[in-house]
Design a protein around this motif. Structure first.
Motif, short mmCIF file in Angstrom:
data_model
loop_
_atom_site.label_atom_id
_atom_site.label_comp_id
_atom_site.label_asym_id
_atom_site.label_seq_id
_atom_site.Cartn_x
_atom_site.Cartn_y
_atom_site.Cartn_z
N TYR A 54 0.72 -1.19 0.04
CA TYR A 54 0.15 -0.09 -0.10
C TYR A 54 0.93 1.37 0.02
CZ TYR A 54 -3.94 3.10 1.24
OH TYR A 54 -4.96 3.95 1.26
N ALA A 55 2.10 1.09 0.73
CA ALA A 55 2.93 2.40 0.63
C ALA A 55 3.45 2.50 -0.55
CB ALA A 55 3.99 2.18 1.71
N ASP A 56 3.70 1.35 -1.48
CA ASP A 56 4.19 1.83 -2.77
C ASP A 56 3.34 2.30 -3.70
OD1 ASP A 56 6.66 0.27 -2.05
OD2 ASP A 56 5.91 -1.54 -2.89
N LEU A 57 2.11 2.18 -3.53
CA LEU A 57 0.97 2.43 -4.20
C LEU A 57 0.64 3.93 -4.17
CD1 LEU A 57 -1.14 2.08 -6.44
CD2 LEU A 57 -2.49 1.07 -4.42
N CYS A 58 0.47 4.23 -2.72
CA CYS A 58 0.08 5.63 -2.36
C CYS A 58 1.54 6.42 -2.71
CB CYS A 58 0.08 5.85 -0.87
SG CYS A 58 -1.37 5.07 -0.29
N GLY A 59 2.62 6.18 -2.86
CA GLY A 59 3.88 7.04 -3.08
C GLY A 59 3.67 7.15 -4.70
N ARG A 60 3.35 6.27 -5.22
CA ARG A 60 3.19 6.19 -6.79
C ARG A 60 2.17 7.15 -7.38
NH1 ARG A 60 5.44 4.14 -11.21
NH2 ARG A 60 4.24 3.59 -12.93
N VAL A 61 0.88 7.16 -6.76
CA VAL A 61 -0.25 8.08 -6.87
C VAL A 61 0.09 9.37 -6.58
CG1 VAL A 61 -2.52 8.33 -6.21
CG2 VAL A 61 -2.04 6.07 -6.60
N LEU A 62 0.70 9.56 -5.55
CA LEU A 62 0.99 10.98 -5.16
C LEU A 62 2.18 11.57 -5.98
CD1 LEU A 62 0.68 13.23 -3.16
CD2 LEU A 62 2.78 12.24 -1.80
N ALA A 63 2.85 10.83 -6.50
CA ALA A 63 4.04 11.22 -7.43
C ALA A 63 3.16 11.55 -8.85
CB ALA A 63 5.04 10.27 -8.01
N ARG A 64 2.25 10.84 -9.19
CA ARG A 64 1.49 11.27 -10.73
C ARG A 64 0.88 12.80 -10.30
NH1 ARG A 64 -3.59 9.26 -11.86
NH2 ARG A 64 -4.04 10.62 -9.98
N ALA A 65 0.26 12.78 -9.05
CA ALA A 65 -0.59 14.05 -8.80
C ALA A 65 0.69 15.17 -8.81
CB ALA A 65 -1.31 14.04 -7.47
N HIS A 66 1.63 15.10 -8.30
CA HIS A 66 2.78 16.21 -8.17
C HIS A 66 3.18 16.42 -9.56
CE1 HIS A 66 3.29 16.05 -3.64
NE2 HIS A 66 2.27 16.19 -3.89
N ALA A 67 3.31 15.24 -10.41
CA ALA A 67 4.07 15.54 -11.80
C ALA A 67 2.78 16.23 -12.57
CB ALA A 67 4.25 14.17 -12.21
N LYS A 68 1.82 16.06 -12.34
CA LYS A 68 0.84 16.77 -13.18
C LYS A 68 0.57 18.16 -13.02
CE LYS A 68 -3.56 15.21 -13.90
NZ LYS A 68 -4.92 14.84 -13.34
N THR A 69 1.17 18.60 -11.78
CA THR A 69 0.53 19.93 -11.29
C THR A 69 1.70 20.71 -10.85
OG1 THR A 69 0.10 19.31 -8.97
CG2 THR A 69 -1.74 19.11 -10.39
N GLY A 70 3.15 20.33 -10.86
CA GLY A 70 4.32 21.07 -10.45
C GLY A 70 5.42 20.69 -11.42
N ASP A 71 6.63 21.17 -11.28
CA ASP A 71 7.69 20.91 -12.01
C ASP A 71 8.55 19.75 -11.76
OD1 ASP A 71 10.00 21.22 -13.35
OD2 ASP A 71 10.40 23.30 -12.63
N ALA A 72 7.72 18.62 -12.32
CA ALA A 72 8.34 17.34 -12.08
C ALA A 72 9.90 17.07 -12.49
CB ALA A 72 7.41 16.13 -12.91
#
Length: 444
Positions: A377-395
């Motif tokens: 679950y930690a692996d999945l949440c980290g990946r989902v959060l990364a997608r959110a930040h990559a969409k809305t920030g300077d990835a």
């Protein structure tokens, strides 16, 4: 020729070393957690505040869920890169889950945006990592395993953000974490079975099923069934129905034309007050039962929208309406959002946002997770959060700041353990105040 974003990311390490992300030295002028909690109770429904305290008193993990404002205060005075993303603002592991897209596909994503605001990316990942430490401790895992959970979520975030920074922007925005695909790809049989059970349950959770569980037939007409103190009708139901109808007219103006047409075919039949969550308890929340001319139900949740806890430490939201802030933040971050998302203002001049109630929702039963499942679950949440930040920030710049080594996740692990320790200290002070009769408590 070198990539300027790579250079910018690496140069940031001179100003904010990656190891400094592990620092958890709080300000000597830090307000007590109790004073911040009490300030957050201002303008909440008075008789619900003891329920909020009761839910927070269950464990340090539950207490943490109700103290986003405390952590916002602490994070603002710790080292960060100032690289902003659309932060969720209350990024703990219970604010992720499954739900149905408008196309009725089950996906996994961030699902709570009450505190969303543009803010440094570190604030989300640190809050998320700390929640895993506290959840692991709550589940009686070893201290080393608890720290490993924080490291895993940060490592998944770092690796995934690099991957997403390389993607075509359209591909990134179209990306969804589909539940069936996650189940098929699960390497662990326990995880696979857990996902299958959750998916099967969610697919049966239709509005019709919610209708029969939530309503009662009173003299030939349906109304929401009272379940005090968590669901109950207001004193003047007829007046509230009139108010909600006026409210709905404003709300519908925030919807796309096709969705406005759909909602216009339903009429408000009943409204009731509902107690939700942990940190949200005491804020105003209604559930509205709507029916069309075929007696088909639609449940909407109307939830009070307040200022984000991050606004005291960042620039104010660009949206004057707090409900619009939440809705627009949710639309930015999620891969797909509820078609009924909108906002309106009540006759009390308070801001609210609207969403469909429990639409095939999958909430993780974290307290039952063992080491293997919590790690996945930690692996999945980290990946989902990364997608959110990559969409809305300077990835690219964030990714190059983090680099390809394990320095960043090591620092986040150190921070998460230290902040979990601080949370437990704050929790003990909270429990002491309850025992002394300084804080009213009601268990529900």
């Amino acid at each position: 020729m070198s990539d300027p974003k790579e250079n910018a990311g690496k140069k940031l390490r001179d100003q904010v070393p990656r190891t400094s992300q592990g620092l958890c030295k709080l300000s000597p002028k830090r307000p007590s957690a109790l004073s911040i909690i009490e300030a957050g109770n201002i303008d909440r429904v008075t008789n619900l505040i003891p329920i909020r305290h009761g839910r927070m008193s269950v464990s340090p993990f539950a207490f943490y869920r109700g103290t986003a404002a405390v952590m916002a205060q602490d994070l603002a005075f710790l080292p960060h890169t100032a690289l902003e993303v659309q932060a969720t603002g209350d990024c703990h592991l219970m604010n992720f889950g499954g739900f149905a897209t408008p196309e009725r596909t089950l996906i996994f994503d961030v699902n709570d945006f009450d505190e969303t605001l543009p803010a440094p990316w570190e604030w989300d990942i640190k809050r998320l990592a700390t929640s895993f430490v506290l959840a692991a401790r709550n589940n009686q895992l070893k201290d080393t395993d608890a720290e490993d959970m924080a490291v895993r979520v940060a490592a998944s975030y770092r690796k995934s953000l690099y991957e997403f920074s390389q993607l075509n922007k359209l591909d990134l925005w179209y990306m969804k974490f589909e539940m069936h695909h996650l189940m098929e790809q699960a390497a662990n049989d326990k995880v696979k079975q857990l996902l299958k059970t959750a998916i099967d349950k969610a697919e049966k959770s239709t509005q019709q099923k919610i209708f029969y569980k939530t309503t009662r037939n009173e003299s030939g007409s349906f109304e929401i069934a009272d379940q005090p103190p968590l669901i109950y009708h207001p004193l003047h139901v007829a007046q509230e129905k009139d108010k909600i109808r006026s409210f709905m007219e404003q709300y519908m103006r925030t919807l796309q034309d096709d969705r406005r047409f759909l909602v216009s075919q339903y009429e408000v039949i009943d409204v009731a007050l509902k107690v939700v969550g942990v940190g949200s308890v005491g804020t105003r929340c209604l559930i509205a039962l709507l029916m069309n001319n075929k007696d088909e139900p639609l449940f909407l949740q109307v939830k009070e929208a307040r200022k984000s806890v991050l606004e005291a430490f960042m620039h104010p939201s660009q949206y004057a309406h707090c409900g619009e802030r939440i809705v627009q933040g949710q639309r930015l971050v999620q891969a797909a959002s509820d078609i009924f998302l909108g906002w309106s203002t009540g006759d009390d001049n308070r801001h609210y946002y609207v969403r469909q109630l429990r639409d095939r929702k999958i909430a993780p039963d974290v307290e039952s997770f063992d080491k293997e499942i919590l790690g996945a679950y930690a692996d999945l949440c980290g990946r989902v959060l990364a997608r959110a930040h990559a969409k809305t920030g300077d990835a690219a710049t964030i990714s190059n700041y983090m680099g390809k080594s394990e320095v960043l996740e090591g620092a986040i692990g150190v921070f998460a353990v230290a902040y979990a320790n601080q949370t437990e200290k704050d929790y003990q002070a909270f429990k002491k105040a309850i025992k002394a009769g300084k804080i009213p408590v009601e268990m529900s």
